[in-house]
Design an enzyme around this catalytic site. Structure first.
Site, PDB file in Angstrom:
ATOM      1  N   TYR A  63       0.879  -1.130  -0.160  1.00  0.00           N
ATOM      2  CA  TYR A  63       0.121   0.006  -0.106  1.00  0.00           C
ATOM      3  C   TYR A  63       0.955   1.247  -0.199  1.00  0.00           C
ATOM      4  O   TYR A  63       1.278   1.595   0.975  1.00  0.00           O
ATOM      5  CB  TYR A  63      -1.161   0.078   1.158  1.00  0.00           C
ATOM      6  CG  TYR A  63      -1.793  -0.901   1.282  1.00  0.00           C
ATOM      7  CD1 TYR A  63      -2.229  -2.194   0.177  1.00  0.00           C
ATOM      8  CD2 TYR A  63      -2.543  -1.498   2.614  1.00  0.00           C
ATOM      9  CE1 TYR A  63      -3.101  -3.114   0.389  1.00  0.00           C
ATOM     10  CE2 TYR A  63      -3.219  -2.716   2.614  1.00  0.00           C
ATOM     11  CZ  TYR A  63      -3.324  -3.317   1.670  1.00  0.00           C
ATOM     12  OH  TYR A  63      -4.363  -4.411   1.595  1.00  0.00           O
ATOM     13  N   LEU A 211     -17.834  -3.988   1.584  1.00  0.00           N
ATOM     14  CA  LEU A 211     -18.837  -2.921   1.146  1.00  0.00           C
ATOM     15  C   LEU A 211     -18.692  -3.045  -0.440  1.00  0.00           C
ATOM     16  O   LEU A 211     -19.035  -2.167  -1.202  1.00  0.00           O
ATOM     17  CB  LEU A 211     -18.548  -1.554   1.600  1.00  0.00           C
ATOM     18  CG  LEU A 211     -19.005  -1.393   3.188  1.00  0.00           C
ATOM     19  CD1 LEU A 211     -18.404  -0.169   3.598  1.00  0.00           C
ATOM     20  CD2 LEU A 211     -20.473  -1.479   3.399  1.00  0.00           C
ATOM     21  N   ARG A 213     -16.118  -2.479  -2.198  1.00  0.00           N
ATOM     22  CA  ARG A 213     -15.089  -1.552  -2.617  1.00  0.00           C
ATOM     23  C   ARG A 213     -15.923  -0.211  -2.912  1.00  0.00           C
ATOM     24  O   ARG A 213     -15.524   0.575  -3.561  1.00  0.00           O
ATOM     25  CB  ARG A 213     -14.310  -1.586  -3.801  1.00  0.00           C
ATOM     26  CG  ARG A 213     -13.769  -2.880  -4.075  1.00  0.00           C
ATOM     27  CD  ARG A 213     -12.812  -3.162  -5.161  1.00  0.00           C
ATOM     28  NE  ARG A 213     -12.216  -4.418  -5.142  1.00  0.00           N
ATOM     29  CZ  ARG A 213     -10.989  -4.776  -4.643  1.00  0.00           C
ATOM     30  NH1 ARG A 213     -10.629  -3.782  -3.831  1.00  0.00           N
ATOM     31  NH2 ARG A 213     -10.552  -6.119  -4.692  1.00  0.00           N
ATOM     32  N   GLY A 214     -16.991  -0.085  -1.918  1.00  0.00           N
ATOM     33  CA  GLY A 214     -17.826   1.159  -1.774  1.00  0.00           C
ATOM     34  C   GLY A 214     -19.097   1.191  -2.401  1.00  0.00           C
ATOM     35  O   GLY A 214     -20.003   1.979  -2.256  1.00  0.00           O
ATOM     36  N   PHE A 215     -19.207  -0.009  -3.371  1.00  0.00           N
ATOM     37  CA  PHE A 215     -20.284   0.163  -4.182  1.00  0.00           C
ATOM     38  C   PHE A 215     -21.534  -0.140  -3.428  1.00  0.00           C
ATOM     39  O   PHE A 215     -22.819   0.386  -3.704  1.00  0.00           O
ATOM     40  CB  PHE A 215     -20.223  -1.032  -5.178  1.00  0.00           C
ATOM     41  CG  PHE A 215     -21.648  -1.079  -6.367  1.00  0.00           C
ATOM     42  CD1 PHE A 215     -21.529  -0.284  -7.455  1.00  0.00           C
ATOM     43  CD2 PHE A 215     -22.348  -2.005  -5.919  1.00  0.00           C
ATOM     44  CE1 PHE A 215     -22.687  -0.331  -8.085  1.00  0.00           C
ATOM     45  CE2 PHE A 215     -23.659  -2.133  -6.867  1.00  0.00           C
ATOM     46  CZ  PHE A 215     -23.715  -1.186  -7.979  1.00  0.00           C
ATOM     47  N   GLY A 219     -23.311   3.088  -4.039  1.00  0.00           N
ATOM     48  CA  GLY A 219     -23.950   2.744  -5.559  1.00  0.00           C
ATOM     49  C   GLY A 219     -23.408   3.230  -6.565  1.00  0.00           C
ATOM     50  O   GLY A 219     -22.093   4.027  -6.497  1.00  0.00           O
TER      51      GLY A 219
END
Length: 345
Positions: A63, A211, A213-215, A219
């Protein structure tokens, strides 16, 4: 401390590691999801997480590369180190801009020494092989990790994106404490083979990208705000031709969440929490309000009927696109050669 903050503690694996029942993935603070975030803000966020009872922190030497470990090293000065369970990973490095996976003993040792230095600590609580080196028998990699445990440089050993047979072979050399896998309402392929293998062997399960990757919290609209450095725009599921299909899952999750009085992200996280007491999701965030929301997911209770409804929504075929582009190594192709094939240098 943690229980009073509403974050329960859990045993991860059967070797004695205890962590907060939800962790904090730190990757996005430094890499992959757009430009690095301001260091001071991220240190505040990490301290807020710890004070809120989220004590299981997840990083990796890739990272940045390296900058996320340096950030955590700074955040854990002055008495903070004793309050956390710190996980890092090795195994991926960039050579001439290309990713390379290594699990040979010399590399394992050098990677661990490098991480200890950047984190500015004496011992890593949980040290994962981030991706499996398919040229090095897993027994050889594990042999070196076992030495690092004996030397007190790491406490517990983990694997990430390992196949069931790789997990079994590794566990036979030295007990594996945790396997990190992508698991969420839109990534469920681990349920058939990986999860039952971990349970049979008493290995804890750490769910990354719970989650999506945020989706599952934001959304399809999230794609409009991707920075040019955000690697999610290259992932098949976020491509326009798949997003149009995948938005239906988010819409239904949002409807059920509204009925329950929680956010879509909290519902998606609660679904992962309800998979069992041996599962610890590690959602990442760079915002304190999102962290607080994620903690709120721990108190969302789902009935068997609600679980069944979510599972039927997120069944096979409800999501279009692979979770990675074709080149990434995942547990599906992580088998290593037999030990008998190894010729040590």
């Amino acid at each position: 401390m943690a229980e009073s903050n509403g974050v329960r503690r859990m045993k991860l694996g059967s070797q004695g590691l205890e962590v907060s029942a939800q962790g904090l993935g730190c990757m996005g603070m430094s890499a992959f999801y757009g430009p690095p975030k301001p260091e001071e803000d991220m240190i505040k966020l990490i301290h807020h997480a710890i004070n809120s009872g989220i004590t299981f922190l997840d990083t990796s030497d890739i990272y940045g590369p390296h900058t996320n470990e340096v950030l955590l090293g700074k955040a854990l000065k002055e008495g903070w180190r004793e309050k956390v369970e710190l996980a890092s990973k090795f195994g991926i490095r960039y050579v001439d801009g290309k990713g390379e996976i290594r699990g040979d003993p010399a590399y394992v040792r050098a990677a661990c020494e490098g991480s200890l230095k950047r984190l500015d600590i004496d011992c890593i609580d949980l040290y994962y092989q981030h991706r499996i080196d398919t040229n090095t028998p897993i027994e050889v990699t594990m042999g070196e990790l076992k030495k690092l445990v004996e030397e007190g440089k790491i406490k517990y050993i983990g694997l990430s994106e390992a196949s069931a047979s790789t997990i079994r072979r590794a566990h036979a050399v030295h007990p594996i404490t945790a396997v990190q896998i992508e698991w969420s309402l839109w990534t469920r392929d681990v349920e058939e083979d990986i999860v039952p293998t971990c349970r049979e062997l008493g290995i804890g399960i750490v769910a990354y990208s719970p989650l999506g990757r945020g989706f599952l919290s934001s959304g399809p609209k999230m794609t409009e705000n991707f920075a040019k450095e955000d690697y999610r725009q290259h992932l098949p599921r976020f491509k326009p031709e798949n997003l149009e299909h995948n938005k239906h899952l988010f819409e239904r999750v949002s409807e059920i969440a509204a009925q329950k009085g929680c956010t879509p992200g909290q519902l998606a996280l609660a679904w992962v929490h309800h998979q069992g007491d041996d599962v610890c999701p590690i959602p990442g965030t760079t915002k304190i309000e999102n962290l607080n929301q994620n903690i709120g997911a721990l108190s969302v209770k789902l009935t068997p009927e609600e679980m069944a409804e979510l599972e039927s929504l997120a069944s096979e075929g409800s999501v279009k696109g692979d979770r990675y582009g074709g080149l990434s190594s995942t547990w599906k192709n992580s088998d290593t050669p037999p030990l008998s094939s190894w010729k040590s240098e």
